[in-house]
Design a protein around this motif. Structure first.
Motif, mmCIF file in Angstrom:
data_model
loop_
_atom_site.group_PDB
_atom_site.id
_atom_site.type_symbol
_atom_site.label_atom_id
_atom_site.label_comp_id
_atom_site.label_asym_id
_atom_site.label_seq_id
_atom_site.Cartn_x
_atom_site.Cartn_y
_atom_site.Cartn_z
ATOM 1 N N ASP A 18 0.788 -1.232 0.000
ATOM 2 C CA ASP A 18 0.000 0.000 0.000
ATOM 3 C C ASP A 18 0.823 1.287 0.000
ATOM 4 O OD1 ASP A 18 -2.324 -1.491 -0.052
ATOM 5 O OD2 ASP A 18 -2.565 -1.451 2.128
ATOM 6 N N SER A 19 2.121 1.222 -0.280
ATOM 7 C CA SER A 19 2.923 2.437 -0.418
ATOM 8 C C SER A 19 2.481 3.177 -1.677
ATOM 9 C CB SER A 19 4.408 2.096 -0.522
ATOM 10 O OG SER A 19 4.872 1.528 0.676
ATOM 11 N N CYS A 39 8.632 -1.312 -6.091
ATOM 12 C CA CYS A 39 8.499 -0.960 -4.685
ATOM 13 C C CYS A 39 9.610 -1.632 -3.871
ATOM 14 C CB CYS A 39 7.131 -1.432 -4.195
ATOM 15 S SG CYS A 39 6.733 -0.926 -2.520
ATOM 16 N N PRO A 40 10.078 -1.003 -2.793
ATOM 17 C CA PRO A 40 11.085 -1.640 -1.941
ATOM 18 C C PRO A 40 10.633 -2.988 -1.366
ATOM 19 C CG PRO A 40 10.965 0.685 -1.429
ATOM 20 C CD PRO A 40 9.835 0.391 -2.379
ATOM 21 N N CYS A 41 9.324 -3.238 -1.318
ATOM 22 C CA CYS A 41 8.845 -4.522 -0.807
ATOM 23 C C CYS A 41 9.059 -5.645 -1.826
ATOM 24 C CB CYS A 41 7.369 -4.440 -0.414
ATOM 25 S SG CYS A 41 6.203 -4.485 -1.796
ATOM 26 N N PHE A 46 1.090 -2.167 -9.460
ATOM 27 C CA PHE A 46 0.538 -0.957 -8.877
ATOM 28 C C PHE A 46 -0.831 -0.679 -9.456
ATOM 29 C CE2 PHE A 46 5.091 -0.816 -8.896
ATOM 30 C CZ PHE A 46 5.384 -0.429 -7.604
ATOM 31 N N VAL A 47 -1.669 0.004 -8.678
ATOM 32 C CA VAL A 47 -2.963 0.484 -9.155
ATOM 33 C C VAL A 47 -2.993 1.980 -8.948
ATOM 34 C CG1 VAL A 47 -4.227 -1.654 -8.764
ATOM 35 C CG2 VAL A 47 -4.084 0.039 -6.933
ATOM 36 N N GLY A 53 -7.691 9.163 -2.230
ATOM 37 C CA GLY A 53 -6.617 8.332 -1.701
ATOM 38 C C GLY A 53 -6.866 6.842 -1.781
ATOM 39 N N GLU A 54 -8.006 6.436 -2.322
ATOM 40 C CA GLU A 54 -8.314 5.010 -2.445
ATOM 41 C C GLU A 54 -8.270 4.592 -3.911
ATOM 42 O OE1 GLU A 54 -8.784 2.846 0.048
ATOM 43 O OE2 GLU A 54 -8.292 4.497 1.358
#
Length: 63
Positions: A18-19, A39-41, A46-47, A53-54
């Motif tokens: 969720d970043s 992402c670092p994860c 991505f979406v 913000g959702e």
């Protein structure tokens, strides 16, 4: 190659952690982070995030 006007700047949310990141959306729907490959994860999926913000149900932003 897409015309510069066809590429939009958006916010994209990692589907794993969720970043949220600045991203570009290409005319074919591809989302590419600005300044990062993923992402670092470790996720590369991505979406798009809508104005509140959702993520939108279809992964796009409401316009």
């Amino acid at each position: 190659m897409a015309n510069r006007d066809d590429v939009s700047r958006e916010l994209a949310k990692c589907t794993e952690c969720d970043s949220v990141y600045a991203a570009r959306q290409w005319p074919n729907g591809d989302i590419q982070l600005i300044g990062n490959d993923g992402c670092p994860c470790g996720s590369t999926e991505f979406v798009l995030v809508d104005d509140d913000g959702e993520p939108a149900p279809d992964g796009t932003t409401a316009e």
